[in-house]
Design a protein around this motif. Structure first.
Motif, PDB file in Angstrom:
ATOM      1  N   LYS A  77       0.835  -1.201   0.000  1.00 62.34           N
ATOM      2  CA  LYS A  77       0.000   0.000   0.000  1.00 62.34           C
ATOM      3  C   LYS A  77       0.873   1.255   0.000  1.00 62.34           C
ATOM      4  O   LYS A  77       0.617   2.214  -0.733  1.00 62.34           O
ATOM      5  CB  LYS A  77      -0.908   0.020   1.242  1.00 62.34           C
ATOM      6  N   PHE A  78       1.898   1.242   0.859  1.00 65.59           N
ATOM      7  CA  PHE A  78       2.765   2.408   1.024  1.00 65.59           C
ATOM      8  C   PHE A  78       3.444   2.783  -0.287  1.00 65.59           C
ATOM      9  O   PHE A  78       3.550   3.968  -0.628  1.00 65.59           O
ATOM     10  CB  PHE A  78       3.815   2.111   2.098  1.00 65.59           C
ATOM     11  N   GLU A  79       3.892   1.794  -1.013  1.00 66.22           N
ATOM     12  CA  GLU A  79       4.622   2.040  -2.262  1.00 66.22           C
ATOM     13  C   GLU A  79       3.768   2.750  -3.299  1.00 66.22           C
ATOM     14  O   GLU A  79       4.290   3.490  -4.129  1.00 66.22           O
ATOM     15  CB  GLU A  79       5.143   0.714  -2.828  1.00 66.22           C
ATOM     16  N   LYS A  80       2.450   2.567  -3.229  1.00 74.59           N
ATOM     17  CA  LYS A  80       1.552   3.160  -4.222  1.00 74.59           C
ATOM     18  C   LYS A  80       0.761   4.349  -3.667  1.00 74.59           C
ATOM     19  O   LYS A  80      -0.020   4.970  -4.393  1.00 74.59           O
ATOM     20  CB  LYS A  80       0.569   2.093  -4.729  1.00 74.59           C
ATOM     21  N   ALA A  81       0.965   4.670  -2.376  1.00 75.05           N
ATOM     22  CA  ALA A  81       0.128   5.658  -1.700  1.00 75.05           C
ATOM     23  C   ALA A  81       0.597   7.088  -1.935  1.00 75.05           C
ATOM     24  O   ALA A  81       1.777   7.334  -2.194  1.00 75.05           O
ATOM     25  CB  ALA A  81       0.107   5.366  -0.201  1.00 75.05           C
ATOM     26  N   ASP A  82      -0.343   8.040  -1.809  1.00 74.48           N
ATOM     27  CA  ASP A  82       0.034   9.445  -1.790  1.00 74.48           C
ATOM     28  C   ASP A  82       0.519   9.793  -0.386  1.00 74.48           C
ATOM     29  O   ASP A  82       0.483   8.957   0.526  1.00 74.48           O
ATOM     30  CB  ASP A  82      -1.137  10.347  -2.214  1.00 74.48           C
ATOM     31  N   GLU A  83       0.974  11.016  -0.194  1.00 76.28           N
ATOM     32  CA  GLU A  83       1.585  11.389   1.088  1.00 76.28           C
ATOM     33  C   GLU A  83       0.611  11.261   2.256  1.00 76.28           C
ATOM     34  O   GLU A  83       1.000  10.843   3.355  1.00 76.28           O
ATOM     35  CB  GLU A  83       2.109  12.826   1.005  1.00 76.28           C
ATOM     36  N   LYS A  84      -0.643  11.601   2.021  1.00 74.67           N
ATOM     37  CA  LYS A  84      -1.640  11.518   3.087  1.00 74.67           C
ATOM     38  C   LYS A  84      -1.841  10.086   3.562  1.00 74.67           C
ATOM     39  O   LYS A  84      -1.868   9.803   4.766  1.00 74.67           O
ATOM     40  CB  LYS A  84      -2.960  12.104   2.598  1.00 74.67           C
ATOM     41  N   LYS A 114      11.261  -0.528   4.620  1.00 72.18           N
ATOM     42  CA  LYS A 114      10.381  -0.164   3.510  1.00 72.18           C
ATOM     43  C   LYS A 114       9.217   0.727   3.937  1.00 72.18           C
ATOM     44  O   LYS A 114       8.568   1.347   3.080  1.00 72.18           O
ATOM     45  CB  LYS A 114       9.845  -1.431   2.837  1.00 72.18           C
ATOM     46  N   LEU A 115       8.951   0.792   5.236  1.00 72.10           N
ATOM     47  CA  LEU A 115       7.875   1.650   5.728  1.00 72.10           C
ATOM     48  C   LEU A 115       8.456   2.854   6.465  1.00 72.10           C
ATOM     49  O   LEU A 115       8.567   3.938   5.900  1.00 72.10           O
ATOM     50  CB  LEU A 115       6.926   0.845   6.620  1.00 72.10           C
ATOM     51  N   LEU A 116       8.838   2.666   7.707  1.00 71.77           N
ATOM     52  CA  LEU A 116       9.314   3.793   8.504  1.00 71.77           C
ATOM     53  C   LEU A 116      10.565   4.415   7.900  1.00 71.77           C
ATOM     54  O   LEU A 116      10.699   5.641   7.836  1.00 71.77           O
ATOM     55  CB  LEU A 116       9.580   3.333   9.942  1.00 71.77           C
ATOM     56  N   GLY A 117      11.487   3.587   7.440  1.00 72.68           N
ATOM     57  CA  GLY A 117      12.711   4.101   6.847  1.00 72.68           C
ATOM     58  C   GLY A 117      12.436   4.955   5.618  1.00 72.68           C
ATOM     59  O   GLY A 117      12.900   6.099   5.522  1.00 72.68           O
ATOM     60  N   GLU A 118      11.671   4.416   4.670  1.00 72.82           N
ATOM     61  CA  GLU A 118      11.377   5.156   3.446  1.00 72.82           C
ATOM     62  C   GLU A 118      10.606   6.437   3.740  1.00 72.82           C
ATOM     63  O   GLU A 118      10.835   7.475   3.114  1.00 72.82           O
ATOM     64  CB  GLU A 118      10.585   4.282   2.473  1.00 72.82           C
ATOM     65  N   TYR A 119       9.697   6.372   4.702  1.00 75.66           N
ATOM     66  CA  TYR A 119       8.904   7.555   5.051  1.00 75.66           C
ATOM     67  C   TYR A 119       9.778   8.678   5.605  1.00 75.66           C
ATOM     68  O   TYR A 119       9.529   9.858   5.353  1.00 75.66           O
ATOM     69  CB  TYR A 119       7.836   7.169   6.073  1.00 75.66           C
ATOM     70  N   LEU A 120      10.811   8.310   6.340  1.00 76.94           N
ATOM     71  CA  LEU A 120      11.648   9.310   7.012  1.00 76.94           C
ATOM     72  C   LEU A 120      12.833   9.782   6.175  1.00 76.94           C
ATOM     73  O   LEU A 120      13.622  10.601   6.654  1.00 76.94           O
ATOM     74  CB  LEU A 120      12.165   8.732   8.343  1.00 76.94           C
ATOM     75  N   VAL A 121      12.960   9.301   4.963  1.00 81.10           N
ATOM     76  CA  VAL A 121      14.100   9.697   4.123  1.00 81.10           C
ATOM     77  C   VAL A 121      14.226  11.212   4.041  1.00 81.10           C
ATOM     78  O   VAL A 121      15.328  11.762   4.111  1.00 81.10           O
ATOM     79  CB  VAL A 121      13.977   9.069   2.716  1.00 81.10           C
ATOM     80  N   ASP A 122      13.112  11.909   3.923  1.00 79.12           N
ATOM     81  CA  ASP A 122      13.152  13.371   3.806  1.00 79.12           C
ATOM     82  C   ASP A 122      12.435  14.068   4.962  1.00 79.12           C
ATOM     83  O   ASP A 122      11.916  15.168   4.816  1.00 79.12           O
ATOM     84  CB  ASP A 122      12.534  13.816   2.467  1.00 79.12           C
ATOM     85  N   LYS A 123      12.400  13.387   6.144  1.00 80.62           N
ATOM     86  CA  LYS A 123      11.676  13.938   7.292  1.00 80.62           C
ATOM     87  C   LYS A 123      12.512  13.868   8.569  1.00 80.62           C
ATOM     88  O   LYS A 123      13.566  13.230   8.595  1.00 80.62           O
ATOM     89  CB  LYS A 123      10.359  13.180   7.488  1.00 80.62           C
ATOM     90  N   ASP A 124      12.007  14.516   9.601  1.00 82.23           N
ATOM     91  CA  ASP A 124      12.633  14.474  10.919  1.00 82.23           C
ATOM     92  C   ASP A 124      12.684  13.029  11.419  1.00 82.23           C
ATOM     93  O   ASP A 124      11.698  12.291  11.314  1.00 82.23           O
ATOM     94  CB  ASP A 124      11.820  15.345  11.891  1.00 82.23           C
ATOM     95  N   ARG A 125      13.822  12.642  11.983  1.00 81.13           N
ATOM     96  CA  ARG A 125      14.024  11.240  12.360  1.00 81.13           C
ATOM     97  C   ARG A 125      14.095  11.003  13.867  1.00 81.13           C
ATOM     98  O   ARG A 125      14.571   9.969  14.321  1.00 81.13           O
ATOM     99  CB  ARG A 125      15.300  10.727  11.679  1.00 81.13           C
ATOM    100  N   ARG A 126      13.583  11.940  14.635  1.00 82.22           N
ATOM    101  CA  ARG A 126      13.663  11.802  16.099  1.00 82.22           C
ATOM    102  C   ARG A 126      12.964  10.552  16.620  1.00 82.22           C
ATOM    103  O   ARG A 126      13.365  10.004  17.649  1.00 82.22           O
ATOM    104  CB  ARG A 126      13.080  13.054  16.768  1.00 82.22           C
ATOM    105  N   ILE A 127      11.920  10.101  15.922  1.00 82.89           N
ATOM    106  CA  ILE A 127      11.206   8.899  16.362  1.00 82.89           C
ATOM    107  C   ILE A 127      12.148   7.704  16.452  1.00 82.89           C
ATOM    108  O   ILE A 127      11.999   6.842  17.330  1.00 82.89           O
ATOM    109  CB  ILE A 127      10.021   8.578  15.416  1.00 82.89           C
ATOM    110  N   LEU A 128      13.158   7.648  15.587  1.00 88.79           N
ATOM    111  CA  LEU A 128      14.081   6.510  15.607  1.00 88.79           C
ATOM    112  C   LEU A 128      14.912   6.504  16.887  1.00 88.79           C
ATOM    113  O   LEU A 128      15.211   5.439  17.437  1.00 88.79           O
ATOM    114  CB  LEU A 128      15.006   6.552  14.387  1.00 88.79           C
ATOM    115  N   TYR A 129      15.262   7.679  17.368  1.00 85.85           N
ATOM    116  CA  TYR A 129      16.061   7.762  18.596  1.00 85.85           C
ATOM    117  C   TYR A 129      15.208   7.401  19.815  1.00 85.85           C
ATOM    118  O   TYR A 129      15.718   6.813  20.778  1.00 85.85           O
ATOM    119  CB  TYR A 129      16.671   9.158  18.716  1.00 85.85           C
TER     120      TYR A 129
END
Length: 220
Positions: A89-96, A124-139
């Protein structure tokens, strides 16, 4: 009263038809489901991953509500199939829709509770989503008491590493350097190796600084 056969029920029935008692025994041993082991209490029905991928593809249009219910199942193959559906789903989804998928993922990490569930979903989910976003959730996840949330944190960085962005992987490796579980030693070592495959000098700088403290499994 006649039971309404929903899309979710059809999916569960499909997996049950693929269940194999011998494979179930193998998987329960392989994923350490015994008392005191890391997968204690996990329930398998004996469906191989390639078969689950086919089912996930067949039921890709499963609603997020039903996918969440599947992730919350006690049956391992239900949870993995749900995660495979989310990846598709994520691979084909829009940003929303991507944000809704990631919100669902983060809120249900307690059910992403074995290494295959993490490894086939986090990058493929959290990693790809955060490529261009704030990554504080990972810490935050890396400092969790949960072995699996820590593994989600470091495995998510694989998406960054593929883009030759190593900073967060190296910082999280430092945080996770003294973890006691060998599943974390292997996960951190794996990401360091992936960095080295792309930039050997970057990996060697980390190793020169920490090789004396690193668990042998991680270093190997």
């Amino acid at each position: 009263m006649k039971r309404i056969v929903t899309h979710l029920i059809k999916l569960q029935q499909e997996l049950q038809q693929l269940a194999n008692p011998k494979q179930k025994e193998i998987l329960q041993r392989f994923f350490k489901t015994g008392v005191g082991e890391y997968g204690e209490g996990d329930v398998f029905i004996g469906v191989r991953v390639p078969e689950q991928r086919k089912v996930a593809k067949q039921f890709m249009d499963l609603s997020l509500e039903d996918t969440k219910e599947l992730i919350n199942s006690k049956i391992h193959e239900h949870r993995l199939t749900a995660l495979l559906i989310l990846v598709q789903k994520f691979e084909k989804a829009d940003e929303k829709l991507q944000k809704r998928i990631i919100d669902l993922y983060i809120k249900n990490t307690q059910y992403i509770n074995n290494w295959d569930l993490v490894d086939l979903s986090a990058p493929k989910l959290l990693g790809e989503y955060l490529v261009d976003k704030d990554r504080r959730i990972l810490y935050k996840l890396a400092r969790s008491k949960s072995l699996w949330e820590k593994r989600i944190a470091i495995l998510s960085t694989y998406a960054f590493i593929r883009n030759k962005n190593f900073d967060d992987a190296l910082k999280l490796s430092e945080i996770l350097l003294y973890e006691k579980h060998d599943l974390m030693h292997k996960a951190v070592g794996w990401m360091l190796r992936e960095i080295g495959n792309r930039d050997l000098a970057a990996e060697e700088r980390f190793l020169k600084k920490y090789y004396k403290q690193m668990p042998r499994t991680m270093l190997r």
